[in-house]
Design an enzyme around this catalytic site. Structure first.
Site, PDB file in Angstrom:
ATOM      1  N   SER A  46       0.944  -1.174  -0.031  1.00  0.00           N
ATOM      2  CA  SER A  46      -0.064  -0.077  -0.058  1.00  0.00           C
ATOM      3  C   SER A  46       0.767   1.350   0.109  1.00  0.00           C
ATOM      4  CB  SER A  46      -0.839   0.067   1.127  1.00  0.00           C
ATOM      5  OG  SER A  46      -1.981  -1.150   1.082  1.00  0.00           O
ATOM      6  N   GLY A 240      -2.458   3.804  -4.269  1.00  0.00           N
ATOM      7  CA  GLY A 240      -2.905   4.610  -5.342  1.00  0.00           C
ATOM      8  C   GLY A 240      -4.440   5.057  -5.178  1.00  0.00           C
ATOM      9  N   CYS A 266      -9.782  -1.468   3.210  1.00  0.00           N
ATOM     10  CA  CYS A 266      -8.741  -0.389   2.701  1.00  0.00           C
ATOM     11  C   CYS A 266      -9.345   0.018   1.233  1.00  0.00           C
ATOM     12  CB  CYS A 266      -7.395  -0.648   2.690  1.00  0.00           C
ATOM     13  SG  CYS A 266      -6.274   0.929   2.725  1.00  0.00           S
ATOM     14  N   LEU A 267      -8.222  -0.305   0.142  1.00  0.00           N
ATOM     15  CA  LEU A 267      -8.575   0.076  -1.324  1.00  0.00           C
ATOM     16  C   LEU A 267      -9.754  -1.012  -1.800  1.00  0.00           C
ATOM     17  CD1 LEU A 267      -7.921   1.368  -3.938  1.00  0.00           C
ATOM     18  CD2 LEU A 267      -6.395  -0.530  -4.396  1.00  0.00           C
ATOM     19  N   ASN A 308      -3.939   2.888   6.952  1.00  0.00           N
ATOM     20  CA  ASN A 308      -3.062   3.182   5.771  1.00  0.00           C
ATOM     21  C   ASN A 308      -3.761   3.576   4.577  1.00  0.00           C
ATOM     22  OD1 ASN A 308      -0.764   3.646   4.084  1.00  0.00           O
ATOM     23  ND2 ASN A 308      -0.297   1.474   4.039  1.00  0.00           N
ATOM     24  N   GLY A 310      -4.828   7.169   1.528  1.00  0.00           N
ATOM     25  CA  GLY A 310      -4.744   8.444   1.294  1.00  0.00           C
ATOM     26  C   GLY A 310      -6.139   8.962   0.571  1.00  0.00           C
ATOM     27  N   PHE A 311      -6.999   7.900   0.184  1.00  0.00           N
ATOM     28  CA  PHE A 311      -8.269   8.225  -0.435  1.00  0.00           C
ATOM     29  C   PHE A 311      -9.357   7.586   0.658  1.00  0.00           C
ATOM     30  CE2 PHE A 311      -5.248   8.288  -4.005  1.00  0.00           C
ATOM     31  CZ  PHE A 311      -5.899   9.209  -4.597  1.00  0.00           C
ATOM     32  N   HIS A 350      -7.497  -1.567   8.923  1.00  0.00           N
ATOM     33  CA  HIS A 350      -6.573  -2.765   8.747  1.00  0.00           C
ATOM     34  C   HIS A 350      -7.103  -3.843   9.926  1.00  0.00           C
ATOM     35  CE1 HIS A 350      -4.423  -2.577   5.064  1.00  0.00           C
ATOM     36  NE2 HIS A 350      -4.556  -1.046   5.406  1.00  0.00           N
ATOM     37  N   GLU A 352      -6.603  -6.736  10.313  1.00  0.00           N
ATOM     38  CA  GLU A 352      -5.451  -7.852  10.482  1.00  0.00           C
ATOM     39  C   GLU A 352      -4.264  -7.232  11.374  1.00  0.00           C
ATOM     40  OE1 GLU A 352      -3.689  -5.447   7.589  1.00  0.00           O
ATOM     41  OE2 GLU A 352      -5.738  -6.087   7.838  1.00  0.00           O
TER      42      GLU A 352
END
Length: 374
Positions: A46, A240, A266-267, A308, A310-311, A350, A352
């Site tokens: 990431s 990203g 996350c993403l 973690n 940024g979007f 996260h 985990e």
């Protein structure tokens, strides 16, 4: 000591010394507030094309070892720290920290006032930067920083993903997962995990749920995932901007239509939101650390999470088919969502990573619950 210079696109310049590989590196400069886990941070996919500033002042005092890798190599574009301890002491260490950085080709700088740097990033926002070693030429570093591309519009999931499908070795699950209650009952037959930059500890966690964990490349079509007849499908973390990942968004749309249980982290959480019609946004400086409090909107309980990203998914953009389940107590951003008519949930943090240490382990338990009731 070899001199090194850090320059931010906004004009700030910091001088220190090199502690890693020689050369230069560019990327988005972010700060991480975790007190431990520098090796896990650096090897987390990431962080691809990001230069990580660690706010804890002493970094490297436990050396490095292969067991704590979250992937096969370092993905962070570079490392910024305040102080490199003279002595390393840990019975698990098999490599000195600076050798680890050099072996991985990681450009890193020490001797930086990371408090000042963090304040700049917090107030002005994450920005492109450059670390240049062997010189203190700030003009060259500044030019390279300003020439570096930003993260908006950058599809990195396909960059860090695997090239072909594989079976995660369940028998090599290793460390116990975060939650204390376990999955409950017998394990499922198979979970398919989309690799947008998946961490190994996520795969360990999934292997506690299923006898087989099949990992697919980021661009694998929904038909490939569904052909494996999975009990559930997992959408992984990754780097990203989620919006350019149209291949993933379309695949998730197809998967949701089949009623197959889905968990996104996350993403993967952001891609799930986009697949359902929500919007995502670039955050000012993102969330990076292991001390982020979030609230469960149903129970009112507060959990400490590892973050973690940024979007983020814009909560006000959620369509009628989605409902918010968790929210950040730092800035109010959306941290969890659930589909109202499909067995699909997403978590921004996260579970985990378990800084709580077991606060968010129930994310996997809820996934297991969706599978059992579908």
């Amino acid at each position: 000591m070899t001199p090194a210079v850090l320059a931010l696109a906004g004009g700030a310049v910091f001088r220190g010394w090199s502690i890693g590989a020689d050369g230069e590196t560019q990327g988005e400069v972010v700060f991480n507030t975790a007190m431990t886990g520098y090796q896990e941070i650096l090897t987390d996919p990431s962080y691809c094309r990001q230069i990580v500033t660690l706010t804890v002042p002493h970094v490297g005092n436990t050396g490095a070892n292969r067991e704590d890798y979250e992937s096969d190599r370092v993905y962070a574009a570079g490392l910024i720290i305040r102080d490199l301890p003279v002595v390393e002491s840990n019975w698990r260490k098999d490599t000195p920290f600076t050798d680890f950085l050099r072996d991985e080709g990681t450009v890193a700088i020490a001797g930086i006032d990371t408090r000042r740097l963090t304040r700049i990033l917090r107030e002005e926002g994450a920005q492109q930067g450059c670390i240049l070693t062997g010189t203190d030429r700030s003009d060259e570093a500044l030019a390279l920083a300003r020439a570096a591309p930003g993260m908006v519009g950058m599809d990195l999931a396909r960059v860090v993903s695997v090239d072909s499908a594989y079976e995660w070795p369940v028998d090599a699950a290793g460390l116990e997962i975060a939650w204390t209650g376990g999955a409950g009952g017998s394990r499922f037959e198979r979970i398919v995990a989309y690799d947008y930059g998946v961490k190994r500890n996520i795969l360990r966690s999934l292997s506690r749920l299923a006898r087989r964990v099949s990992v697919l490349p980021a661009e694998a079509p929904a038909s490939e995932a569904l052909s494996l007849k999975p009990d559930g499908i997992f959408l992984s973390n990754g780097p990203g901007d989620p919006e350019p990942c149209t291949y993933a968004i379309e695949a998730v749309k197809e998967i949701l239509d089949t009623g197959t249980p889905v968990l996104g982290i996350c993403l993967g959480h952001q891609i799930l939101g986009l697949a359902c019609g929500a919007r995502t946004m670039k955050m000012k400086f993102g969330h990076h650390g292991a001390n982020h409090p979030i609230v469960d909107l149903e129970s009112g309980e507060v959990a400490i999470s590892s973050q973690n990203h940024g979007f983020a998914v814009e909560e006000e953009s959620l369509p009628d088919c989605l409902r918010a389940t968790h929210r950040s107590l730092f800035d109010g951003t959306l941290q969890g969502l659930a589909h109202r008519s499909r067995p699909a949930i997403g978590f921004q943090g996260h579970p985990e990573a378990s800084p709580g240490p077991h606060d968010l382990g129930y994310a996997f338990e809820r996934f297991a619950g969706l599978i059992r009731t579908s």
